[in-house]
Design a protein around this motif. Structure first.
Motif, mmCIF file in Angstrom:
data_model
loop_
_atom_site.group_PDB
_atom_site.id
_atom_site.type_symbol
_atom_site.label_atom_id
_atom_site.label_comp_id
_atom_site.label_asym_id
_atom_site.label_seq_id
_atom_site.Cartn_x
_atom_site.Cartn_y
_atom_site.Cartn_z
ATOM 1 N N SER A 52 0.797 -1.215 0.000
ATOM 2 C CA SER A 52 0.000 0.000 0.000
ATOM 3 C C SER A 52 0.838 1.277 0.000
ATOM 4 C CB SER A 52 -0.968 0.038 1.201
ATOM 5 O OG SER A 52 -0.270 0.298 2.395
ATOM 6 N N VAL A 53 2.145 1.153 -0.284
ATOM 7 C CA VAL A 53 2.969 2.354 -0.404
ATOM 8 C C VAL A 53 3.625 2.319 -1.772
ATOM 9 C CG1 VAL A 53 4.826 3.701 0.621
ATOM 10 C CG2 VAL A 53 3.424 2.263 2.073
ATOM 11 N N ALA A 54 2.940 2.827 -2.757
ATOM 12 C CA ALA A 54 3.394 2.730 -4.137
ATOM 13 C C ALA A 54 4.692 3.488 -4.363
ATOM 14 C CB ALA A 54 2.315 3.275 -5.081
ATOM 15 N N THR A 55 4.933 4.516 -3.583
ATOM 16 C CA THR A 55 6.116 5.343 -3.796
ATOM 17 C C THR A 55 7.354 4.788 -3.115
ATOM 18 O OG1 THR A 55 5.530 6.670 -1.856
ATOM 19 C CG2 THR A 55 4.754 7.441 -4.004
ATOM 20 N N SER A 56 7.215 3.650 -2.401
ATOM 21 C CA SER A 56 8.351 3.127 -1.642
ATOM 22 C C SER A 56 9.151 2.093 -2.425
ATOM 23 C CB SER A 56 7.854 2.510 -0.330
ATOM 24 O OG SER A 56 7.312 3.492 0.494
ATOM 25 N N SER A 57 9.195 2.187 -3.736
ATOM 26 C CA SER A 57 9.979 1.247 -4.517
ATOM 27 C C SER A 57 11.427 1.707 -4.534
ATOM 28 C CB SER A 57 9.441 1.150 -5.947
ATOM 29 O OG SER A 57 9.464 2.401 -6.558
ATOM 30 N N VAL A 58 12.330 0.734 -4.362
ATOM 31 C CA VAL A 58 13.742 1.055 -4.316
ATOM 32 C C VAL A 58 14.452 0.212 -5.360
ATOM 33 C CG1 VAL A 58 15.794 1.091 -2.871
ATOM 34 C CG2 VAL A 58 13.537 1.480 -1.852
ATOM 35 N N ALA A 59 15.062 0.846 -6.333
ATOM 36 C CA ALA A 59 15.766 0.118 -7.381
ATOM 37 C C ALA A 59 17.226 -0.017 -7.010
ATOM 38 C CB ALA A 59 15.638 0.860 -8.720
ATOM 39 N N THR A 60 17.779 -1.235 -7.135
ATOM 40 C CA THR A 60 19.188 -1.432 -6.816
ATOM 41 C C THR A 60 20.028 -1.047 -8.031
ATOM 42 O OG1 THR A 60 19.086 -3.719 -7.572
ATOM 43 C CG2 THR A 60 18.655 -3.316 -5.251
ATOM 44 N N PRO A 61 21.238 -0.571 -7.827
ATOM 45 C CA PRO A 61 22.082 -0.178 -8.945
ATOM 46 C C PRO A 61 22.388 -1.365 -9.833
ATOM 47 C CG PRO A 61 22.970 0.587 -6.827
ATOM 48 C CD PRO A 61 21.853 -0.345 -6.533
ATOM 49 N N SER A 62 22.578 -1.111 -11.129
ATOM 50 C CA SER A 62 22.844 -2.184 -12.085
ATOM 51 C C SER A 62 24.334 -2.461 -12.203
ATOM 52 C CB SER A 62 22.281 -1.800 -13.467
ATOM 53 O OG SER A 62 22.833 -0.573 -13.893
ATOM 54 N N THR A 63 25.124 -1.924 -11.278
ATOM 55 C CA THR A 63 26.570 -2.101 -11.338
ATOM 56 C C THR A 63 27.008 -3.444 -10.789
ATOM 57 O OG1 THR A 63 26.808 -1.056 -9.180
ATOM 58 C CG2 THR A 63 26.954 0.379 -11.106
ATOM 59 N N GLY A 64 26.086 -4.153 -10.112
ATOM 60 C CA GLY A 64 26.440 -5.436 -9.530
ATOM 61 C C GLY A 64 27.182 -5.294 -8.214
ATOM 62 N N GLY A 65 27.231 -4.058 -7.670
ATOM 63 C CA GLY A 65 27.973 -3.823 -6.448
ATOM 64 C C GLY A 65 27.160 -4.040 -5.186
ATOM 65 N N VAL A 66 25.897 -4.413 -5.336
ATOM 66 C CA VAL A 66 25.046 -4.619 -4.161
ATOM 67 C C VAL A 66 25.068 -6.090 -3.778
ATOM 68 C CG1 VAL A 66 22.734 -4.377 -3.226
ATOM 69 C CG2 VAL A 66 23.579 -2.703 -4.857
ATOM 70 N N SER A 67 25.397 -6.383 -2.536
ATOM 71 C CA SER A 67 25.491 -7.772 -2.086
ATOM 72 C C SER A 67 24.114 -8.325 -1.751
ATOM 73 C CB SER A 67 26.400 -7.862 -0.842
ATOM 74 O OG SER A 67 25.756 -7.241 0.248
ATOM 75 N N GLU A 68 24.046 -9.640 -1.659
ATOM 76 C CA GLU A 68 22.781 -10.296 -1.299
ATOM 77 C C GLU A 68 22.338 -9.881 0.093
ATOM 78 O OE1 GLU A 68 20.892 -14.802 -0.874
ATOM 79 O OE2 GLU A 68 22.968 -14.518 -1.492
ATOM 80 N N ALA A 69 23.302 -9.749 1.009
ATOM 81 C CA ALA A 69 22.975 -9.358 2.384
ATOM 82 C C ALA A 69 22.353 -7.968 2.416
ATOM 83 C CB ALA A 69 24.233 -9.390 3.246
ATOM 84 N N GLU A 70 22.885 -7.056 1.574
ATOM 85 C CA GLU A 70 22.344 -5.692 1.544
ATOM 86 C C GLU A 70 20.920 -5.678 1.022
ATOM 87 O OE1 GLU A 70 25.500 -4.043 -0.809
ATOM 88 O OE2 GLU A 70 26.267 -2.847 0.866
ATOM 89 N N ILE A 71 20.663 -6.487 0.001
ATOM 90 C CA ILE A 71 19.308 -6.554 -0.561
ATOM 91 C C ILE A 71 18.349 -7.169 0.454
ATOM 92 C CG2 ILE A 71 17.874 -7.682 -2.322
ATOM 93 C CD1 ILE A 71 20.118 -7.286 -4.300
ATOM 94 N N ASN A 72 18.805 -8.225 1.131
ATOM 95 C CA ASN A 72 17.970 -8.850 2.162
ATOM 96 C C ASN A 72 17.652 -7.864 3.283
ATOM 97 O OD1 ASN A 72 18.039 -11.246 0.778
ATOM 98 N ND2 ASN A 72 19.718 -12.125 1.963
ATOM 99 N N ALA A 73 18.684 -7.115 3.703
ATOM 100 C CA ALA A 73 18.482 -6.136 4.774
ATOM 101 C C ALA A 73 17.522 -5.045 4.330
ATOM 102 C CB ALA A 73 19.827 -5.530 5.180
ATOM 103 N N LEU A 74 17.656 -4.621 3.063
ATOM 104 C CA LEU A 74 16.774 -3.589 2.523
ATOM 105 C C LEU A 74 15.331 -4.078 2.494
ATOM 106 C CD1 LEU A 74 16.286 -0.877 1.070
ATOM 107 C CD2 LEU A 74 16.867 -2.011 -1.072
ATOM 108 N N ASN A 75 15.152 -5.327 2.082
ATOM 109 C CA ASN A 75 13.807 -5.893 2.021
ATOM 110 C C ASN A 75 13.163 -5.937 3.400
ATOM 111 O OD1 ASN A 75 11.604 -7.390 0.772
ATOM 112 N ND2 ASN A 75 12.390 -9.130 1.925
ATOM 113 N N GLU A 76 13.963 -6.367 4.404
ATOM 114 C CA GLU A 76 13.442 -6.424 5.773
ATOM 115 C C GLU A 76 13.067 -5.022 6.271
ATOM 116 O OE1 GLU A 76 12.832 -8.975 7.735
ATOM 117 O OE2 GLU A 76 13.517 -10.520 6.362
ATOM 118 N N LYS A 77 13.907 -4.031 5.938
ATOM 119 C CA LYS A 77 13.638 -2.659 6.388
ATOM 120 C C LYS A 77 12.349 -2.122 5.779
ATOM 121 C CE LYS A 77 18.391 -1.216 7.383
ATOM 122 N NZ LYS A 77 19.503 -0.333 6.977
ATOM 123 N N ILE A 78 12.109 -2.456 4.502
ATOM 124 C CA ILE A 78 10.894 -1.988 3.833
ATOM 125 C C ILE A 78 9.660 -2.567 4.510
ATOM 126 C CG2 ILE A 78 9.551 -2.139 1.689
ATOM 127 C CD1 ILE A 78 11.713 -0.089 1.503
#
Length: 211
Positions: free
Chosen positions: A159-185
């Protein structure tokens, strides 16, 4: 040798000793940590059967330790009991019902301790949504995660359409960072829902006063 290792993370010596004394003798090996940082090190190094986590801790709060545990697909399988003298401190961050861990209010007696441990172990066995793999799109719907093959990962809070977060396409984002981001959202949405509820109560109160 004890077959079950229980980690008690609490900055109060009395609480740590109390848990040790209340557990049935011979069945458990109790490890003690006096702050969140020391507790997290134990969690990462030891094979634990149960974590008892105080919510307010020095160096690293119980809330921060909780987030790091939940962001790891293996660590979050460990049964967890969160302890606090004020339940509202926990519900401000994590909304009820507590689906995957058990809450134990302070002070507690032996019966309450054993009951909380049993419930925590039962809750830990419940099936949970898989954490998001790197490079997969993520959508959170009604508390369930679904992945898609979108090139740029997007996390959408319910229900928060504006809360989309796109990860950079550089491949510099780790799996742990994405998991942590998902939990925070997910937690952020829970906090937003809680604030909405509080705002509604305030508005209702004001309306009653001005009648």
């Amino acid at each position: 040798m004890a077959s079950n290792k229980i980690l008690v993370i609490d900055d109060t010596t009395v609480v740590r000793v109390k848990v040790r004394e209340m557990l049935p003798p011979g069945n458990f090996e109790v490890l003690e940590a006096k702050d969140g940082l020391e507790g997290l090190n134990f969690i990462l190094q030891e094979k634990l059967s149960l974590i008892m986590l105080d919510f307010l801790l020095p160096k690293m709060s119980g809330w921060e330790v909780f987030q790091k545990v939940q962001a790891d697909p293996e660590l979050r399988k460990i049964p967890l009991v969160i302890m606090s003298g004020r339940k509202e401190e926990v519900t401000e961050k994590i909304t009820e019902p507590f689906e995957y861990f058990e809450f134990l209010g302070k002070p507690f007696d032996q019966k309450q301790l054993i009951g909380a441990i049993k419930l925590a172990m039962a809750k830990a066995k419940q099936p949970r949504p898989e954490l998001v793999p790197v490079g997969a799109g993520v959508t959170v719907k009604n508390g369930t995660l679904s992945t898609s093959s979108i090139a740029n990962s997007t996390v959408v809070a319910p229900s928060v359409a504006t809360s989309s977060v796109a990860t950079p396409s550089t491949g510099g984002v780790s799996e742990a960072e994405i998991n942590a981001l998902n939990e925070k959202i997910v937690k952020m949405q829970a906090e937003i829902d809680g604030l909405k509820k509080q705002l509604t109560q305030v508005v209702t109160f004001i309306k009653q006063k001005i009648k």
